[in-house]
Design a protein around this motif. Structure first.
Motif, short mmCIF file in Angstrom:
data_model
loop_
_atom_site.label_atom_id
_atom_site.label_comp_id
_atom_site.label_asym_id
_atom_site.label_seq_id
_atom_site.Cartn_x
_atom_site.Cartn_y
_atom_site.Cartn_z
N UNK A 204 0.82 -1.22 0.00
CA UNK A 204 0.00 0.00 0.00
C UNK A 204 0.86 1.27 0.00
N UNK A 205 1.90 1.29 0.80
CA UNK A 205 2.74 2.49 0.87
C UNK A 205 3.45 2.75 -0.45
N UNK A 206 4.03 1.70 -1.02
CA UNK A 206 4.73 1.83 -2.30
C UNK A 206 3.75 2.24 -3.40
N UNK A 207 2.58 1.61 -3.41
CA UNK A 207 1.57 1.95 -4.42
C UNK A 207 1.14 3.40 -4.27
N UNK A 208 0.97 3.87 -3.02
CA UNK A 208 0.55 5.26 -2.83
C UNK A 208 1.64 6.22 -3.29
N UNK B 143 -12.28 -2.43 -19.17
CA UNK B 143 -13.05 -2.38 -17.92
C UNK B 143 -12.37 -1.47 -16.91
N UNK B 144 -11.06 -1.59 -16.77
CA UNK B 144 -10.33 -0.74 -15.84
C UNK B 144 -10.40 0.73 -16.27
N UNK B 145 -10.32 0.98 -17.57
CA UNK B 145 -10.46 2.36 -18.06
C UNK B 145 -11.85 2.90 -17.71
N UNK B 146 -12.88 2.09 -17.90
CA UNK B 146 -14.24 2.54 -17.62
C UNK B 146 -14.43 2.81 -16.12
N UNK B 147 -13.91 1.91 -15.28
CA UNK B 147 -14.04 2.12 -13.84
C UNK B 147 -13.24 3.33 -13.39
N UNK B 148 -12.07 3.51 -13.95
CA UNK B 148 -11.26 4.67 -13.62
C UNK B 148 -11.95 5.95 -14.08
N UNK C 239 -9.17 2.96 -6.90
CA UNK C 239 -8.36 2.23 -7.87
C UNK C 239 -7.69 1.01 -7.25
N UNK C 240 -7.17 1.17 -6.06
CA UNK C 240 -6.47 0.05 -5.41
C UNK C 240 -7.43 -1.04 -4.96
N UNK C 241 -8.56 -0.64 -4.36
CA UNK C 241 -9.46 -1.63 -3.77
C UNK C 241 -10.48 -2.21 -4.74
N UNK C 242 -10.76 -1.48 -5.85
CA UNK C 242 -11.79 -1.93 -6.77
C UNK C 242 -11.23 -2.18 -8.17
N UNK D 48 -4.84 -8.12 -9.11
CA UNK D 48 -3.96 -8.67 -8.08
C UNK D 48 -4.47 -10.03 -7.63
N UNK D 49 -5.78 -10.15 -7.39
CA UNK D 49 -6.31 -11.43 -6.90
C UNK D 49 -6.22 -12.50 -7.98
N UNK D 50 -6.40 -12.14 -9.26
CA UNK D 50 -6.27 -13.11 -10.33
C UNK D 50 -4.82 -13.56 -10.48
#
Length: 172
Positions: free
Chosen positions: A14-18, A78-83, A132-135, A141-143
């Motif tokens: 989380x820290x690195x991603x932030x 899908x990621x573009x649409x959610x973003x 973005x990180x959680x959704x 990541x889970x896949x």
């Protein structure tokens, strides 16, 4: 086993991603604020903000997929649409902040406009990071974790040594 370690290393904490989010998103956001100001001198501010928001969201989503969240490649549609959904909310917040500024200050200077715009962008940026990180990139990541080969525990068993010479060599 190396593949699992590579995928685990590719998914930052989380820290690195932030930190990466601030670097990528903040860099794109800062460039966008100047682009909005420049474009707003030719077209209405809300339209300039919309055009720059679309362009910067496409760019930032690609950067976040490849670098920030370790998705391992290009962002999906899908990621573009959610973003884009989270960016639409950010757009509404920045527009509202600028509208309030226009109502409170008759002729705000460029510096005050930049401070208000960047402050609203920073607040929405923190919320966007969480989304973005959680959704948006959580499935990736889970896949990646689900498809990673799991180590198989090895068990070693010892056979008992024969006690008699006849058992060692039946020909004897």
């Amino acid at each position: 086993m190396e593949t699992a370690q590579r995928q685990q290393q590719a998914t930052p904490g989380a820290f690195t991603a932030f930190a990466r989010f601030v670097l990528c998103g903040g860099g794109v956001g800062l460039a966008s604020s100047f682009a909005v100001a420049a474009l707003a001198s030719w077209i209405p501010w809300a339209l300039a903000n919309a055009v720059i928001t679309v362009a910067s969201t496409l760019l930032a989503t690609e950067l976040h997929a490849r670098f920030t969240f370790g998705a391992g490649g290009r962002a999906t549609w899908r990621q573009h649409a959610q973003s884009a959904g989270s960016a639409a909310i950010a757009y509404a917040v920045t527009c509202m902040a600028m509208f309030v500024l226009q109502q409170l200050v008759a002729a705000p200077g460029a510096l005050l406009e930049q401070v208000v715009y960047l402050s609203a962008s920073a607040l929405t940026g923190v919320a966007r990071f969480a989304v973005l990180r959680l959704v948006v990139f959580a499935r990736t990541r889970s896949q990646a974790t689900a498809h990673a080969p799991r180590p198989v525990p090895a068990t070693v068993t010892r056979a008992k040594a024969p006690a008699t010479p006849a058992a060692l060599c039946p020909a004897a």
